[in-house]
Design an enzyme around this catalytic site. Sequence first.
Site, mmCIF file in Angstrom:
data_model
loop_
_atom_site.group_PDB
_atom_site.id
_atom_site.type_symbol
_atom_site.label_atom_id
_atom_site.label_comp_id
_atom_site.label_asym_id
_atom_site.label_seq_id
_atom_site.Cartn_x
_atom_site.Cartn_y
_atom_site.Cartn_z
ATOM 1 N N LYS A 98 36.714 44.366 45.359
ATOM 2 C CA LYS A 98 37.762 43.674 46.112
ATOM 3 C C LYS A 98 37.809 44.186 47.554
ATOM 4 C CE LYS A 98 41.055 43.042 42.271
ATOM 5 N NZ LYS A 98 41.104 41.581 42.274
ATOM 6 N N ARG A 147 40.134 38.852 31.469
ATOM 7 C CA ARG A 147 39.868 37.896 30.380
ATOM 8 C C ARG A 147 38.893 38.476 29.375
ATOM 9 N NH1 ARG A 147 37.833 33.449 34.532
ATOM 10 N NH2 ARG A 147 39.397 34.541 35.777
HETATM 11 N N1 BES Z 1 43.862 41.544 38.474
HETATM 12 C C1 BES Z 1 43.234 40.433 39.109
HETATM 13 C C2 BES Z 1 44.188 39.259 39.327
HETATM 14 C C3 BES Z 1 45.252 39.452 40.359
HETATM 15 C C4 BES Z 1 44.964 39.342 41.711
HETATM 16 C C5 BES Z 1 46.548 39.692 39.981
HETATM 17 C C6 BES Z 1 45.972 39.483 42.646
HETATM 18 C C7 BES Z 1 47.540 39.827 40.911
HETATM 19 C C8 BES Z 1 47.263 39.737 42.244
HETATM 20 C C9 BES Z 1 42.072 39.929 38.249
HETATM 21 O O1 BES Z 1 41.399 40.895 37.540
HETATM 22 C C10 BES Z 1 41.099 39.319 39.187
HETATM 23 O O2 BES Z 1 40.549 40.039 39.963
HETATM 24 N N2 BES Z 1 40.919 38.011 39.100
HETATM 25 C C11 BES Z 1 40.062 37.308 39.960
HETATM 26 C C12 BES Z 1 39.277 36.311 39.136
HETATM 27 C C13 BES Z 1 38.173 35.638 39.888
HETATM 28 C C14 BES Z 1 37.079 36.621 40.192
HETATM 29 C C15 BES Z 1 37.644 34.499 39.041
HETATM 30 C C16 BES Z 1 40.912 36.590 41.012
HETATM 31 O O3 BES Z 1 41.981 36.090 40.662
HETATM 32 O O4 BES Z 1 40.522 36.599 42.174
HETATM 33 MG MG MG Z 2 39.837 41.770 38.629
#
Ligand code: BES
Ligand code: MG
Length: 496
Positions: free
Chosen positions: A270, A344
């Site tokens: 990230k 997931r």
């Molecule tokens: N934990 C994150 C989701 C999230 C992001 C929750 C910001 C709260 C605030 C999750 O693990 C994630 O990174 N999801 C990705 C999925 C994507 C790569 C398909 C996302 O939402 O960007």
């Molecule tokens: Mg994630």
Amino acid sequence: MVVIEVENNVSSLKTQLLVDCVFTDEVSSLSLSGITLDFDPLIREIIASKEFNAKSGSICLIHNNAGSNIKRALLLGLGDKKNFNPEKMRNLIGKVVNKSKELGINEFALIPFKNMDQDHLSATVEGIKLSDYSFNNYKTDEDKTDLNQVRILIKNDLEKNQNIIHDSTIVSDAVIFCRNLSNLPPNDCSPKDLANFSVKLSNNQKVKVRIIENGEMESYGLGGILAVGKGSSSSPKLIIIEYSGSTKNEKPIVIVGKAVTFDTGGISIKPSEKMDEMKFDKCGGCNVLGIMKAVSGLNLDNNVIGIIPSVENMPSGSSYRPGDIIKMYNRKTVEVLNTDAEGRIILADALAFAVKTFQPKAIIDMATLTGAAIIALGTNVAAMMGNDKELVTKIIEYSNQTGEKIWELPLYDEYKEQLKSSNADMKNIGGRSAGAITAGAFLSNFVDETPWVHLDIAGTAWNQEGTQEKTYNPKGATGFGIRTIVKYIRNNNLKK
Ligand code: BES
Ligand code: MG
Ligand code: ZN
């Protein structure tokens, strides 16, 4: 922590602050004479001058010149009686709590509105306890006034009202317990730490806690949790909390919660801005702990099982990679195209494990799963998907009562198509469109026919100051979802 009690001896009441709840339709006849005569002359002046009109959220503070046992009175406007509801009560009483802190006092007494019913009394307790909460365990020089005691002035049905306060206190304390864990920094809350906190729940005789570690995970074939967990020096844990409140033959309700103690994104790392907030990626799992705490504290007569897959998602030489194909607990294969879509994967293993091991009558999962859920619904509404109309409808019904707003998104087959992989049974991302739904569609491959709902709490699980509308959700973790799910469980035992 603030203690909330019933007080029925009003004649000798001594308090720093007497709070009276007033509807607009009652303002003209407002009087505190049932308790003290000290304020009435001033109240009449204030009403005549229209300084206080009982508009929703209006507040009027009156000092006592007569110097009696009651130092101040606070009039709290509730607005229209016919438009009032428990959620307004939670928010308005939160205003009073904030005001009392501003005044530097540690207790107040509350006159409930006339004929206050059970739901509004519960909401009052929740509003007080949840707005009083703050997370400051790590501040060494914090100089703050704590609210110690609130007395609710009640004359009739003492025992019944005491029971309501007692139960609402247990539920609110469970939310606070969850917030305290969710707010922990990632260096003090590894999967192992979370497992250790969970084990303490077994102090209750009806609760058994079991931790599945690496070796056992391998023998079970929990390939999803193992893959995501292997990049971290803190090994993954699968936490299983069993509450037996009913006979063995009653099928359990299973609650599953994502607990990524820190989500860097892994190899698909990230951006660094706001990455610290990913300590909240364990909120779903902490919710499960809160729910199990409430269920056992209330001594409910259901069988309930909490399941928490917990990992830390880190980039390292041992991390899983984009391109890896992993074999999940239910033998399905997943092509990993983004290691940041880790929630997931661990949830899918936990769901499949729950279905096979416990044959639940219903499964509910909670997870900070997608940024897309925030794009779709903002930070005050959680996204829900499910495969069972009745379960979905019930959750919506209880969410309307708790003020935890939930909105259903569709799970049409075409969303599953977005997850088709050329190399495996499915891939772990479904492209940019409908991101919250494709995450839910992914999970649906792991629950078979079991009635199931998924709650994406990415937007609602924590509050960055200013992004949430509620007085009773201060900065940090909210525990969003706990009160709704506990309500669902309470209304779903054999006797009902
Ligand atoms: N934990 C994150 C989701 C999230 C992001 C929750 C910001 C709260 C605030 C999750 O693990 C994630 O990174 N999801 C990705 C999925 C994507 C790569 C398909 C996302 O939402 O960007
Ligand atoms: Mg994630
Ligand atoms: Zn995550």
